[in-house]
Design a protein around this motif. Structure first.
Motif, PDB file in Angstrom:
ATOM      1  N   LEU A  43      38.345 -33.431 -54.565  1.00  0.00           N
ATOM      2  CA  LEU A  43      37.833 -34.045 -53.421  1.00  0.00           C
ATOM      3  C   LEU A  43      38.467 -33.355 -52.309  1.00  0.00           C
ATOM      4  CD1 LEU A  43      35.368 -35.501 -52.309  1.00  0.00           C
ATOM      5  CD2 LEU A  43      36.889 -37.490 -52.214  1.00  0.00           C
ATOM      6  N   THR A  44      37.778 -32.205 -51.402  1.00  0.00           N
ATOM      7  CA  THR A  44      38.230 -31.704 -50.235  1.00  0.00           C
ATOM      8  C   THR A  44      37.217 -31.491 -49.353  1.00  0.00           C
ATOM      9  OG1 THR A  44      37.608 -29.291 -50.723  1.00  0.00           O
ATOM     10  CG2 THR A  44      39.622 -30.069 -51.781  1.00  0.00           C
ATOM     11  N   ASP A  45      37.376 -31.141 -48.058  1.00  0.00           N
ATOM     12  CA  ASP A  45      36.357 -31.285 -47.055  1.00  0.00           C
ATOM     13  C   ASP A  45      35.192 -30.101 -47.216  1.00  0.00           C
ATOM     14  OD1 ASP A  45      37.559 -33.242 -45.762  1.00  0.00           O
ATOM     15  OD2 ASP A  45      38.777 -31.914 -44.292  1.00  0.00           O
ATOM     16  N   GLU A  46      35.760 -29.019 -48.294  1.00  0.00           N
ATOM     17  CA  GLU A  46      35.066 -28.013 -48.576  1.00  0.00           C
ATOM     18  C   GLU A  46      34.335 -28.186 -49.898  1.00  0.00           C
ATOM     19  OE1 GLU A  46      38.253 -27.219 -47.593  1.00  0.00           O
ATOM     20  OE2 GLU A  46      37.468 -27.362 -45.479  1.00  0.00           O
ATOM     21  N   SER A  47      34.516 -29.182 -50.543  1.00  0.00           N
ATOM     22  CA  SER A  47      34.137 -29.363 -51.989  1.00  0.00           C
ATOM     23  C   SER A  47      32.339 -29.258 -51.834  1.00  0.00           C
ATOM     24  CB  SER A  47      34.657 -30.741 -52.599  1.00  0.00           C
ATOM     25  OG  SER A  47      36.045 -30.746 -52.845  1.00  0.00           O
ATOM     26  N   VAL A  48      32.009 -28.675 -53.179  1.00  0.00           N
ATOM     27  CA  VAL A  48      30.534 -28.584 -53.305  1.00  0.00           C
ATOM     28  C   VAL A  48      30.412 -29.638 -54.686  1.00  0.00           C
ATOM     29  CG1 VAL A  48      30.450 -26.283 -52.854  1.00  0.00           C
ATOM     30  CG2 VAL A  48      30.803 -26.794 -55.278  1.00  0.00           C
ATOM     31  N   ARG A  49      29.166 -30.298 -54.609  1.00  0.00           N
ATOM     32  CA  ARG A  49      28.739 -31.247 -55.371  1.00  0.00           C
ATOM     33  C   ARG A  49      28.578 -30.852 -56.923  1.00  0.00           C
ATOM     34  NH1 ARG A  49      25.770 -36.001 -54.594  1.00  0.00           N
ATOM     35  NH2 ARG A  49      24.355 -35.200 -55.883  1.00  0.00           N
TER      36      ARG A  49
ATOM     37  N   VAL B 255      36.798 -22.178 -55.184  1.00  0.00           N
ATOM     38  CA  VAL B 255      36.087 -23.257 -54.868  1.00  0.00           C
ATOM     39  C   VAL B 255      36.411 -24.460 -55.383  1.00  0.00           C
ATOM     40  CG1 VAL B 255      34.385 -23.029 -56.902  1.00  0.00           C
ATOM     41  CG2 VAL B 255      33.466 -24.060 -55.096  1.00  0.00           C
ATOM     42  N   ALA B 256      36.044 -25.631 -54.579  1.00  0.00           N
ATOM     43  CA  ALA B 256      36.555 -26.810 -55.043  1.00  0.00           C
ATOM     44  C   ALA B 256      35.153 -27.606 -55.334  1.00  0.00           C
ATOM     45  CB  ALA B 256      37.385 -27.686 -54.006  1.00  0.00           C
ATOM     46  N   VAL B 257      35.143 -28.380 -56.547  1.00  0.00           N
ATOM     47  CA  VAL B 257      34.100 -29.306 -56.838  1.00  0.00           C
ATOM     48  C   VAL B 257      34.271 -30.585 -56.907  1.00  0.00           C
ATOM     49  CG1 VAL B 257      34.258 -28.839 -59.473  1.00  0.00           C
ATOM     50  CG2 VAL B 257      32.124 -29.201 -58.431  1.00  0.00           C
ATOM     51  N   GLU B 258      33.340 -31.545 -56.471  1.00  0.00           N
ATOM     52  CA  GLU B 258      33.557 -32.883 -56.457  1.00  0.00           C
ATOM     53  C   GLU B 258      32.254 -33.434 -57.480  1.00  0.00           C
ATOM     54  OE1 GLU B 258      31.492 -35.503 -53.368  1.00  0.00           O
ATOM     55  OE2 GLU B 258      32.177 -33.469 -52.253  1.00  0.00           O
ATOM     56  N   ILE B 259      32.736 -34.677 -58.030  1.00  0.00           N
ATOM     57  CA  ILE B 259      31.745 -35.340 -58.879  1.00  0.00           C
ATOM     58  C   ILE B 259      31.690 -36.526 -58.353  1.00  0.00           C
ATOM     59  CG2 ILE B 259      31.430 -36.205 -61.305  1.00  0.00           C
ATOM     60  CD1 ILE B 259      33.691 -34.370 -62.337  1.00  0.00           C
TER      61      ILE B 259
ATOM     62  N   GLU C   3      45.422 -37.336 -62.477  1.00  0.00           N
ATOM     63  CA  GLU C   3      44.296 -38.080 -62.447  1.00  0.00           C
ATOM     64  C   GLU C   3      44.668 -39.049 -60.991  1.00  0.00           C
ATOM     65  OE1 GLU C   3      43.434 -40.727 -65.656  1.00  0.00           O
ATOM     66  OE2 GLU C   3      43.164 -38.875 -66.878  1.00  0.00           O
ATOM     67  N   GLN C   4      45.999 -38.956 -60.575  1.00  0.00           N
ATOM     68  CA  GLN C   4      46.118 -39.997 -59.605  1.00  0.00           C
ATOM     69  C   GLN C   4      46.720 -39.115 -58.262  1.00  0.00           C
ATOM     70  OE1 GLN C   4      49.237 -42.404 -60.850  1.00  0.00           O
ATOM     71  NE2 GLN C   4      48.104 -43.804 -61.734  1.00  0.00           N
ATOM     72  N   THR C   5      47.189 -37.992 -58.480  1.00  0.00           N
ATOM     73  CA  THR C   5      47.725 -37.159 -57.445  1.00  0.00           C
ATOM     74  C   THR C   5      46.814 -35.777 -57.167  1.00  0.00           C
ATOM     75  OG1 THR C   5      49.455 -36.123 -58.559  1.00  0.00           O
ATOM     76  CG2 THR C   5      50.141 -37.961 -57.712  1.00  0.00           C
ATOM     77  N   GLY C   6      46.078 -35.611 -58.061  1.00  0.00           N
ATOM     78  CA  GLY C   6      45.198 -34.332 -57.683  1.00  0.00           C
ATOM     79  C   GLY C   6      45.681 -33.164 -58.072  1.00  0.00           C
ATOM     80  N   ILE C   7      45.139 -32.121 -57.545  1.00  0.00           N
ATOM     81  CA  ILE C   7      45.931 -30.652 -57.571  1.00  0.00           C
ATOM     82  C   ILE C   7      46.895 -30.412 -56.703  1.00  0.00           C
ATOM     83  CG2 ILE C   7      45.356 -28.209 -57.495  1.00  0.00           C
ATOM     84  CD1 ILE C   7      42.504 -28.942 -58.624  1.00  0.00           C
ATOM     85  N   PRO C   8      48.177 -30.003 -56.982  1.00  0.00           N
ATOM     86  CA  PRO C   8      48.986 -30.095 -55.802  1.00  0.00           C
ATOM     87  C   PRO C   8      48.742 -28.945 -54.736  1.00  0.00           C
ATOM     88  CG  PRO C   8      50.093 -29.152 -57.980  1.00  0.00           C
ATOM     89  CD  PRO C   8      48.440 -29.627 -58.139  1.00  0.00           C
TER      90      PRO C   8
END
Length: 137
Positions: free
Chosen positions: A69-75, A107-111, A93-98
């Protein structure tokens, strides 16, 4: 990552015709062996240093997709099927991608979620993204 998650991701990667890339940490080979319920050999790449490996992949033209989950994430629903070699990066799962890994994403993708949880299990999230990128969903 819990060992059972590796088995789930290994089976999902196989189902969509992909390979699993993992660091050779002391517990990973045993977790993969324990979680592998497939009847044929599986495709596993050992990454060594994760950021160095990821940078090399990107330098050779591989698309790098992170589940974060980033400001630029696509669904997830807006993520197109992969048209070239693609690596999916899954964070803790708790800290995400470093941060060093975030810098290497194309690209970052959010669910999207409507429940009360803040994230999905890493194996579930990875499986959803792999199926979407494969064009099977």
């Amino acid at each position: 990552m819990h060992g059972a998650n590796l088995g789930t991701l290994l089976r999902t990667a196989d189902a969509v015709g992909a390979c699993l890339a993992v660091p050779k940490l002391p517990w990973v080979p045993e977790a993969l062996a324990r979680g592998n319920t497939l009847r044929r050999p599986t495709c596993v790449h050992w990454t060594g240093d994760q950021l160095t490996w990821l940078a090399r992949q990107r330098d050779t033209g591989t698309q790098v997709v992170g589940v974060e989950l980033t400001d630029e994430s696509v669904r997830l629903a807006d993520l197109p099927a992969a048209r070239r070699r693609t690596v999916v990066v899954l964070g803790h799962e708790q800290t995400g991608i470093p941060p060093g890994g975030l810098d290497l994403l194309d690209v970052a993708v959010e669910i999207p979620m409507v429940g009360t949880g803040s994230s999905l299990n890493v194996a579930v999230a990875g499986s959803l993204v792999l199926y979407r990128l494969s064009g099977l969903l």
